[in-house]
Write an enzyme that holds these catalytic residues in place. Structure first.
Site, short mmCIF file in Angstrom:
data_model
loop_
_atom_site.label_atom_id
_atom_site.label_comp_id
_atom_site.label_asym_id
_atom_site.label_seq_id
_atom_site.Cartn_x
_atom_site.Cartn_y
_atom_site.Cartn_z
N GLY A 66 27.09 17.50 -36.43
CA GLY A 66 27.27 18.67 -35.59
C GLY A 66 27.88 19.82 -36.34
CB ALA A 67 27.41 20.82 -39.89
CE1 TYR A 101 34.83 17.26 -23.59
CE2 TYR A 101 37.11 17.19 -22.85
CZ TYR A 101 36.19 17.35 -23.87
OH TYR A 101 36.61 17.57 -25.15
CB SER A 156 39.29 25.04 -26.48
OG SER A 156 38.72 25.04 -27.78
CE LYS A 193 21.75 25.16 -32.50
NZ LYS A 193 20.53 25.70 -31.90
CB ILE A 225 35.96 21.10 -34.42
CG1 ILE A 225 36.85 21.52 -33.26
CG2 ILE A 225 36.68 20.09 -35.31
CD1 ILE A 225 37.14 20.40 -32.26
N GLY A 266 29.13 23.39 -35.16
CA GLY A 266 30.10 23.53 -34.07
C GLY A 266 31.39 24.16 -34.54
CB ILE A 293 23.11 12.66 -32.02
CG1 ILE A 293 23.68 12.85 -30.61
CG2 ILE A 293 23.15 13.96 -32.81
CD1 ILE A 293 25.15 13.22 -30.58
CE LYS A 337 34.98 15.02 -26.44
NZ LYS A 337 34.27 15.08 -27.73
#
Length: 354
Positions: free
Chosen positions: A14-15, A169, A220, A43, A19, A17, A66, A173
């Site tokens: 998920g490069a 959510y 966030s 992307k 984070i 993203g 994925i 997680k």
């Protein structure tokens, strides 16, 4: 001795993203070679442009889905470690399985590919979340790595589509991290790598990836902008809400540094670690923002002010806190202050015209 010496190749899922892009940049700066997974060629090319100064040290591989069996088989070949961050964040999902299944299957997929194809892999660093740790409690509480958010899982099982979006959510997680540890335990005899799980809370700070508009910000970072900068009414929060609602936080660059430290530290093998700079209520961010905005965000002279916290105020109560002594002891991690994060985030906003 580092588990993966500088110059090794790290796969970051998920490069593109929020984070993950900081993890990529941090690892490249340290001297690692990075291979990033993205969902499309376009992307990947955008990331190559962002990281062009690193030349061929950054490469990408397209993984469109994925959750498919063998999705990461090509990606894990010839890599020394994996930083797994790819996971869905969709608060508009009606059916909880829209979140849970991709999170769980994506986690299982990368671990199975590492087991079956990743002959060079020595360590997998899995970015979980403090959402898999905390439980909503009417009384203030400090959580540790021994805690699990099984309450959200139970609520989703009970309420299904009627569960709150945040509960769905948090359940995703929790179940995804549980799946990672279950896979590791069931295949321990065959696995040649170790597993490190990092659990961050809210993640704030500047962005380093391709974000053409504010609407493209992750959750966030978008919430931070909405409350601290974007609206004169502080994102619709009342003065009382600003002083009573919050959570814990970490600067995105410190989270990326934690990943780098985990690659270099032998004694974190098979550990679960919470990383957090501390607790907050939103009013604290508003107070810091207003003290810095004239210098670092001159384009926004009228930021929301709420009711500033003074020394004579009743004590602000932080409902959720984390014991972070484990990560501090094992990784030696240091955290940025609110002031440093706001300063650099505002500089990023100015540069982007936000």
């Amino acid at each position: 001795m580092p588990v993966v010496p500088l110059g090794g190749t790290i796969l970051v899922t998920g490069a593109n993203g929020y984070i993950a892009a900081w993890i990529v940049r941090t690892l490249l700066d340290k001297g690692y070679i990075v291979k990033g997974t993205v969902r499309s060629e376009d992307k990947g090319k955008r990331l190559q442009e962002i990281f062009r100064k690193y030349g061929d040290k950054f490469k990408f591989v397209v993984v469109p889905d994925i959750t498919k069996e063998g999705a990461f088989d090509d990606a894990v070949k010839d890599v020394d470690a994996i930083a797994h961050t790819a996971s869905p964040v969709n608060f508009s999902a009606v059916d909880p399985q829209e979140l849970i299944q991709p999170a769980v299957r994506g986690t299982e997929s990368i671990l199975r590919s590492a087991l079956e194809v990743g002959s060079n892999v020595r360590r997998i660093i899995y970015t979980s979340s403090a959402a898999a740790v905390l439980q909503v409690d009417p009384e203030p509480r400090t959580f540790s790595e021994d805690d699990w958010n099984d309450l959200s899982v139970a609520e989703v099982e009970r309420d299904g589509k009627d569960a709150l979006p945040i509960t769905k959510y948090r359940a995703s997680k929790t179940l995804a991290e549980r799946a990672a540890w279950k896979f590791f335990g069931e295949n321990k005899d065959a696995i040649k790598w170790d597993l490190v799980v990092i659990n961050p809370p809210f993640v704030f700070g500047p962005v380093t990836h391709d974000v053409p508009t504010l609407s493209a910000l992750n959750l966030s970072a978008a919430q931070f902008h909405s409350i601290v900068v974007g609206h004169s009414d502080a994102g619709g929060k009342t003065p009382q809400e600003l002083r009573s609602t919050g959570n814990c936080w970490i600067d995105v660059r410190d989270l990326a540094e934690a990943q780098s430290l985990a690659l270099q530290t032998e004694n974190v093998a098979n550990e679960r670690m919470i990383v957090s700079a501390g607790a907050f209520v939103w009013q604290e961010w508003l107070d810091v923002a207003n003290s810095l905005a004239p210098i670092y965000l001159p384009s926004h002279p009228d930021l929301p002010k709420g009711v500033p916290i003074s020394k004579s105020d009743p004590q602000i109560i932080h409902q959720i806190q984390y014991n972070t002594s484990k990560a501090e002891r094992l990784l030696g991690i240091k955290y940025r202050t609110k002031e440093a994060t706001v300063q650099d985030t505002f500089a990023d906003y100015e540069a982007r015209g936000w």
